[in-house]
Design a protein around this motif. Structure first.
Motif, PDB file in Angstrom:
ATOM      1  N   LEU A 156     -29.485 -26.932 -32.661  1.00  0.00           N
ATOM      2  CA  LEU A 156     -29.312 -27.428 -31.302  1.00  0.00           C
ATOM      3  C   LEU A 156     -28.581 -28.763 -31.300  1.00  0.00           C
ATOM      4  N   GLY A 157     -28.084 -29.135 -30.145  1.00  0.00           N
ATOM      5  CA  GLY A 157     -27.360 -30.400 -30.012  1.00  0.00           C
ATOM      6  C   GLY A 157     -25.869 -30.162 -29.859  1.00  0.00           C
ATOM      7  N   LEU A 158     -25.235 -30.983 -29.047  1.00  0.00           N
ATOM      8  CA  LEU A 158     -23.805 -30.824 -28.788  1.00  0.00           C
ATOM      9  C   LEU A 158     -22.969 -31.364 -29.941  1.00  0.00           C
ATOM     10  N   SER A 159     -21.928 -30.627 -30.275  1.00  0.00           N
ATOM     11  CA  SER A 159     -20.969 -31.068 -31.281  1.00  0.00           C
ATOM     12  C   SER A 159     -19.561 -30.774 -30.772  1.00  0.00           C
ATOM     13  N   TYR A 160     -18.588 -31.332 -31.437  1.00  0.00           N
ATOM     14  CA  TYR A 160     -17.197 -31.130 -31.016  1.00  0.00           C
ATOM     15  C   TYR A 160     -16.819 -29.654 -31.072  1.00  0.00           C
ATOM     16  N   GLN A 161     -17.286 -28.953 -32.114  1.00  0.00           N
ATOM     17  CA  GLN A 161     -16.968 -27.534 -32.247  1.00  0.00           C
ATOM     18  C   GLN A 161     -17.584 -26.716 -31.119  1.00  0.00           C
ATOM     19  N   ASP A 162     -18.842 -27.034 -30.757  1.00  0.00           N
ATOM     20  CA  ASP A 162     -19.524 -26.267 -29.716  1.00  0.00           C
ATOM     21  C   ASP A 162     -18.816 -26.381 -28.370  1.00  0.00           C
ATOM     22  N   VAL A 163     -18.290 -27.547 -28.085  1.00  0.00           N
ATOM     23  CA  VAL A 163     -17.706 -27.791 -26.761  1.00  0.00           C
ATOM     24  C   VAL A 163     -16.238 -27.398 -26.699  1.00  0.00           C
ATOM     25  N   TYR A 164     -15.455 -27.802 -27.710  1.00  0.00           N
ATOM     26  CA  TYR A 164     -14.006 -27.666 -27.609  1.00  0.00           C
ATOM     27  C   TYR A 164     -13.408 -26.544 -28.451  1.00  0.00           C
ATOM     28  N   GLN A 165     -14.208 -25.944 -29.312  1.00  0.00           N
ATOM     29  CA  GLN A 165     -13.668 -24.853 -30.126  1.00  0.00           C
ATOM     30  C   GLN A 165     -14.361 -23.522 -29.854  1.00  0.00           C
ATOM     31  N   LYS A 166     -15.692 -23.553 -29.778  1.00  0.00           N
ATOM     32  CA  LYS A 166     -16.429 -22.314 -29.552  1.00  0.00           C
ATOM     33  C   LYS A 166     -16.795 -22.097 -28.087  1.00  0.00           C
ATOM     34  N   ALA A 167     -16.781 -23.170 -27.288  1.00  0.00           N
ATOM     35  CA  ALA A 167     -17.167 -23.103 -25.861  1.00  0.00           C
ATOM     36  C   ALA A 167     -18.532 -22.435 -25.696  1.00  0.00           C
ATOM     37  N   ASN A 168     -19.507 -22.905 -26.474  1.00  0.00           N
ATOM     38  CA  ASN A 168     -20.857 -22.333 -26.469  1.00  0.00           C
ATOM     39  C   ASN A 168     -21.670 -22.972 -25.337  1.00  0.00           C
ATOM     40  N   PHE A 169     -21.512 -22.456 -24.129  1.00  0.00           N
ATOM     41  CA  PHE A 169     -22.141 -23.075 -22.967  1.00  0.00           C
ATOM     42  C   PHE A 169     -23.658 -22.841 -22.940  1.00  0.00           C
ATOM     43  N   TRP A 170     -24.122 -21.713 -23.457  1.00  0.00           N
ATOM     44  CA  TRP A 170     -25.567 -21.479 -23.484  1.00  0.00           C
ATOM     45  C   TRP A 170     -26.255 -22.519 -24.370  1.00  0.00           C
ATOM     46  N   LYS A 171     -25.609 -22.880 -25.451  1.00  0.00           N
ATOM     47  CA  LYS A 171     -26.175 -23.897 -26.337  1.00  0.00           C
ATOM     48  C   LYS A 171     -26.236 -25.246 -25.622  1.00  0.00           C
ATOM     49  N   ILE A 172     -25.265 -25.520 -24.752  1.00  0.00           N
ATOM     50  CA  ILE A 172     -25.284 -26.759 -23.975  1.00  0.00           C
ATOM     51  C   ILE A 172     -26.506 -26.791 -23.070  1.00  0.00           C
ATOM     52  N   VAL A 173     -26.780 -25.666 -22.413  1.00  0.00           N
ATOM     53  CA  VAL A 173     -27.930 -25.589 -21.512  1.00  0.00           C
ATOM     54  C   VAL A 173     -29.231 -25.722 -22.298  1.00  0.00           C
ATOM     55  N   GLU A 174     -29.357 -24.998 -23.388  1.00  0.00           N
ATOM     56  CA  GLU A 174     -30.578 -25.036 -24.193  1.00  0.00           C
ATOM     57  C   GLU A 174     -30.810 -26.420 -24.782  1.00  0.00           C
TER      58      GLU A 174
END
Length: 291
Positions: free
Chosen positions: A37-55
């Motif tokens: 868990l936790g926001l990272s550059y890959q999650d936001v700008y490469q994978k666009a993992n929005f569910w992980k952002i919410v969780e």
């Protein structure tokens, strides 16, 4: 110092948020995803993992962070009692979204692929420190080994522990929370005038787990930031309580009500009418505000 009456009386939205945060944390721990868990550059700008952002906005990554975080969320329920559930729901939504956007912007500026922000409702917690610092008065002061502490010191220490728990991984989310709280305080986009419809707070009241000794929920009409003194009407003797006490209320009881934002004279009058029962006096003051 405390947040008023024990339990989640008159704070259904806080109760729902605390329960949701605990559930998200437990389930992520059971599934072994806490470290992911936790926001990272890959999650936001490469994978666009929005569910992980919410969780990541709800779940803490460790038990100590969960304990400190839930304690502060529980304490800050005092703000829901002061401004009402409809406005406090807006405060939660605004502080959470603003802090997430701030974290996303920080990741874009830093471009550090090894950095992952600590998960959890840091935005709401540290946004709440803005009105806590500016609006909640100090009731008592003590001196330990020559160092002066107040009844607010433990909350500050708990917040500092959470802020520094993972160094820069937790400092950045904390700073974003402060930014969100400051923008709300400055009435950005007139956000302090916004409030959710009545059915939202009613939904949370029905959804939340019942509290022992729960009092009927009432909506206050004060706006966060108009403290520290909340002027209320003279307490009318329409509350079914025994005959008023002839003894003066204790300073500790008066200080408890004052810390919730009520002015001193109304707090004293309510305590006299409630025979020095802080819970009953709080209900009397809330009823007088809603009339």
């Amino acid at each position: 110092m405390n947040g008023g009456p024990s339990g989640f009386n008159n704070a259904p939205v806080t109760r729902s948020f605390v329960v949701a945060s605990a559930i998200f944390t437990v389930f992520s721990g059971i599934q072994g995803r806490s470290h992911k868990l936790g926001l990272s550059y890959q999650d936001v700008y490469q994978k666009a993992n929005f569910w992980k952002i919410v969780e990541s906005a709800f779940a803490f990554s460790s038990t100590p962070e969960l304990m400190f975080g839930l304690y502060m969320l529980y304490y800050f329920r005092v703000f829901e009692r002061q401004i009402g559930s409809k406005k406090y729901s807006v405060f939660i939504l605004f502080s959470s979204i603003t802090s997430i956007l701030c974290e996303v912007l920080a990741l874009a500026l830093l471009k550090d692929t090894s950095l992952k922000f600590t998960p959890g409702p840091y935005g709401l917690i540290f946004a709440s420190f803005v009105p806590f610092y500016l609006d909640i008065p100090v009731s008592t002061k003590i001196r330990v080994f020559g160092v002066q502490f107040s009844d607010k010191s433990f909350i500050y220490l708990a917040g500092l522990q959470l802020l520094l728990s993972s160094w820069k991984r937790s400092i950045f989310p904390g700073i974003c929370g402060f930014v969100a709280g400051s923008l709300y305080r400055l009435n950005f986009f007139y956000i302090r005038k916004a409030k959710f419809p009545e059915f939202i707070s009613s939904f949370f009241a029905r959804l939340s787990w019942p509290s022992i000794g729960r009092m009927p929920a009432t909506s206050t009409r004060n706006i966060l930031g108009s403290m520290p003194s909340y002027a209320v009407r003279a307490v009318e003797p329409n509350y079914p309580t025994p005959a008023p006490s002839t003894q003066d209320p204790s300073e500790a009881s008066i200080a408890t009500l004052v810390s919730m934002g009520f002015d001193r004279s109304s707090a004293r009058q309510a305590l006299i009418q409630a025979r020095n029962d802080v819970n009953v006096a709080t209900n009397i003051l809330l009823e007088s505000q809603s009339q």
